[in-house]
Design a protein around this motif. Sequence first.
Motif, PDB file in Angstrom:
ATOM      1  N   UNK A 231       5.673   1.047  -6.227  1.00  0.00           N
ATOM      2  CA  UNK A 231       5.417   1.199  -8.002  1.00  0.00           C
ATOM      3  C   UNK A 231       3.950   0.687  -8.283  1.00  0.00           C
ATOM      4  N   UNK A 232       3.585   1.208  -6.822  1.00  0.00           N
ATOM      5  CA  UNK A 232       1.659   1.648  -7.064  1.00  0.00           C
ATOM      6  C   UNK A 232       0.712   2.245  -6.346  1.00  0.00           C
ATOM      7  N   UNK A 233      -0.312   2.965  -5.599  1.00  0.00           N
ATOM      8  CA  UNK A 233      -0.407   3.451  -4.821  1.00  0.00           C
ATOM      9  C   UNK A 233      -1.045   2.242  -4.148  1.00  0.00           C
ATOM     10  N   UNK A 234      -1.979   0.881  -4.503  1.00  0.00           N
ATOM     11  CA  UNK A 234      -1.968   0.147  -3.552  1.00  0.00           C
ATOM     12  C   UNK A 234      -1.034  -0.514  -2.798  1.00  0.00           C
ATOM     13  N   UNK A 235      -0.375  -0.550  -3.582  1.00  0.00           N
ATOM     14  CA  UNK A 235       1.164  -1.076  -3.192  1.00  0.00           C
ATOM     15  C   UNK A 235       1.604  -0.602  -1.954  1.00  0.00           C
ATOM     16  N   UNK A 236       1.824   0.673  -2.335  1.00  0.00           N
ATOM     17  CA  UNK A 236       2.632   1.600  -1.288  1.00  0.00           C
ATOM     18  C   UNK A 236       1.246   1.340   0.566  1.00  0.00           C
ATOM     19  N   UNK A 237       1.031   1.649   0.273  1.00  0.00           N
ATOM     20  CA  UNK A 237      -0.822   1.734   1.317  1.00  0.00           C
ATOM     21  C   UNK A 237      -0.847   0.226   1.605  1.00  0.00           C
ATOM     22  N   UNK A 238      -0.801  -0.899   1.384  1.00  0.00           N
ATOM     23  CA  UNK A 238      -0.414  -1.942   1.803  1.00  0.00           C
ATOM     24  C   UNK A 238       1.246  -2.048   2.582  1.00  0.00           C
ATOM     25  N   UNK A 239       2.179  -1.059   2.041  1.00  0.00           N
ATOM     26  CA  UNK A 239       3.058  -1.591   3.337  1.00  0.00           C
ATOM     27  C   UNK A 239       2.847  -0.507   4.516  1.00  0.00           C
ATOM     28  N   UNK A 240       2.428   0.895   3.994  1.00  0.00           N
ATOM     29  CA  UNK A 240       2.562   1.246   5.035  1.00  0.00           C
ATOM     30  C   UNK A 240       1.732   0.685   6.384  1.00  0.00           C
ATOM     31  N   UNK A 241       0.723  -0.123   5.965  1.00  0.00           N
ATOM     32  CA  UNK A 241      -0.475  -0.817   6.934  1.00  0.00           C
ATOM     33  C   UNK A 241      -0.266  -1.518   7.894  1.00  0.00           C
ATOM     34  N   UNK A 242       0.622  -2.287   6.992  1.00  0.00           N
ATOM     35  CA  UNK A 242       1.463  -3.568   7.693  1.00  0.00           C
ATOM     36  C   UNK A 242       2.868  -3.059   8.877  1.00  0.00           C
ATOM     37  N   UNK A 243       2.804  -1.569   8.106  1.00  0.00           N
ATOM     38  CA  UNK A 243       3.970  -1.213   9.413  1.00  0.00           C
ATOM     39  C   UNK A 243       3.337  -0.549  10.554  1.00  0.00           C
TER      40      UNK A 243
END
Length: 929
Positions: free
Chosen positions: A65-77
Amino acid sequence: MDTLQHDGDDMEWKESARWVKFEEKVEEGGERWSKPHVSTLTLHSLFELRTCIQTGSVLLDLEGYSLPEIVDDIVDRQIADGLIGPELREKVSFVLLRKHRHQHKKPMHRSLADMGKSNNCPASECVCASVGLHHAQSRSMNDISDTPSTDQLKNKFMKKIPRDAEASNVLIGEVDFLDKPFVAFVRLAQATTLGGLTEVPVPTRFLFVLLGPHGKGKSYNEIGRAIATLMVDDLFSDVAYKARDRDDLIAGIDEFLDEVIVLPPGEWDPKIRIEPPKKVPSADMRKSVLNLNELGQVNGAVGGAGGGEDEEMPAPHELGEELQFTGRFCGGLWLDIKRKVPWILSDFSQGFHIQSISAVLFIYLGCITNAITFGGLLGDATDNYQGVMESFLGTALAGTVFCLLGGQPLIILSSTGPILIFEKLLYEFCKSNTIDYMELRLWIGLHSCLQCLILVATDASYIIKYITRFTEEGFSSLISFIFISDAIKKMVGSFKYYPINRGFKPDYVTSYKCECIAPDQGEPFSSSPSSSSPSPSSFSPFYSPSSFYCLDWSQLSKKECVKYGGALLGNTCKYVPDLALMSFILFFGTYSMTVSLKKFKTSRYFPTMCRSLIGDFSIIISILVFCGIDYLLGLETPKLHVLTEIKPTRPDRGWLVMPFGKNPWWVYVASAVPALLVTILIFMDQQISAVIVNRKENKLKKGCGYHLDLFWVGILMAVCSFLGLPWYVAATVISIAHIDSLKMESESSAPGEQPQFLGVREQRLTGILVFVLNGVSIFLAPVLQYIPMPVLYGVFLYMGVASLAGIQFWERIKLYLMPAKHQPDFSFLRHVPLRRVHLFTLVQIICLAVLWILKSTVAAIIFPVMILGLMVVRKMMDLMFSQHDLAWLDDILPEKDKKKEKGGKKKKDNKKTKAAAETESDEEVRDED
């Protein structure tokens, strides 16, 4: 699509291109968006994109629901998949959370200078400026705002984006801390507005991230353009929304590659931007073509002809359920009523639109001119038993009732030429045989009404399905040419009333004179024996016989001289200004200005709303401009004459015609014979016009009402006969003009995309207002008297020419004058030899010429029978042309469709039996083995 920009150690994302339907690039140095154009991709970039999807991270239905959250998920993957090391987490996050600058914002160096102008920043923010940072500090370095900025909310580009649109963000950049590409494709579970990430506040549903080492920026940019182009493709975007895993996305790219057309690099310039086409194939059509290609049926239902394009066969001639024979008493009429009842409220509510104002004024002026013209001709033909007043009131009454209660309220009723010829012949017959004309006409109208009701009750309108494009185009072309020729004839006739003064020589102006000579003194007023001529006393309150003889006749004006019975003598008495020339200027000026302003709607000047208003009100603007020119010049051009008193044109008749008392009894029965001819005329004229109005090209959604229309036309025949008013039927040209003035186009279209035709504003309000205005025109006489007749004839000419637009017959006529290499790329030219096209057109021209000759003679009374003759000619053309050629040039007759269907079923059954026999034989062989 945003690209990563470097300025020393500082970075930001800069918008470099965008796609709504077509590609727009940010012009370097111009600080503006480029003109929309078709994206031209390299084949290599598509293959590289396919590889990126195969090897990168794919996150489907991510909860973010926010760009920082999405970026964290991308990097974690990425870390979990072993694509990057954990030590790169902070660096990648730092890059992806940099500020996004869009085209309407300040350049990078200014915004960065503004960001660093304050040195007394908090310690946490200052520390974050270094590259060596930890996870908690990277949040303070997040430049992305969580809510849309003021610039985003005020951006006018939002008007170009369709409702419920969702964004796909593509981020492309080069960084120095990666040794191989960092690729991620993300689909969010729910579209989310990510603050300043997008140019406009549109929720984001997809993200594609590509970061890589320096040196391959051009390649990365092409891959970004490739995925952006795919995301605006209807078929691939559908795949992207429904994909369950990585393989579905790759399959979608492969389907896209199946349709890709390669342009040889040596035969075109890649710098050329391809203009967006006026029309692109729909997703459904592309799907059908793909399915046929997969089944190997390209040479079957799809005709792969010229240009290497697959094109569908024209749809069979279908007119919908409205013309199905029910076999029940008034079955078709009952279905028409049921079909129309649900739309009663919208028939009025949809009329409240500014476009309706233009339509009402346009059609009103056409109708009032028609009413005056036919009223005058009827008066001449019937010795004023019917005249302009009857024409006005009849138009108002019949038109209002029909638009209020009829099945197709877009149809405009009017008097027509064949009816005028019938009235003329009927009056001459009555005059020569001492039969009362109005009483006989009443009985003909009653019989015709009864016959129309019988046709309605027996669903006779179903025979209209045998009227194909051949008959429609012949009829509508004839009516259009009548409008054009009548307008030109009226203008040519102005030379008779206002001759050009060829003998006038300015050098001899001193010798020209005109005098008023007094009448013979024994006969003080003998200028006209008519009882309607006024006496001299009516022109002066001080009149006396002695003063009449003492008049100074040499001082009277031309009008006063004629009024008092004097005679004009001199070689300049008949001199008038060149009003014929001025009339032609008003005539052609109105027509040409209307055409130009209509085309202005698609020009490049002024905003869309302004162009639309000018296009919608083009006719009204033209009329007002040339009425103003005529008023300023002050010349006595012929003006619109409107009666100011409601009374019958002929003093010895009343408003109600009595059915008995003036003719022998046998006339009441015998009148059924001429009534049959009138019924055929009414039926054919009404129903062919209705078919033309209800064409599928007009995208009408509320259904037709052929039986209901004919019912009310028949009832109005009886009512008008009792009141001594003219008979009315559908007017083809004015009805087409009514539809054209109410056409709707899409308001929010993507940049480069042509506005799409959405249909017609179907309602009853415009028609009702047009005919109500016709009725109250008597009270508008002080205003209408300033409208020059040449201006209205210019409107007539425009109606005739505009109704020819879109008629295939007219386009085929123009092919005679074009060399083959300059002919337009019509679909029928791809599938039918040119000589067969010319032969088909020649037959239509001959039929039109025969109809024109009949129309111009006394034989015009059999005009409706000749319309039936067109249907016979079309039937005979089945012997001259193949069904394949007729499918492209015309429509296949209904019984041919049935034969085709039966033949197709037989072929399928034969195939099934053959296949069953083969399977049985195979099983027998296996059993033997």
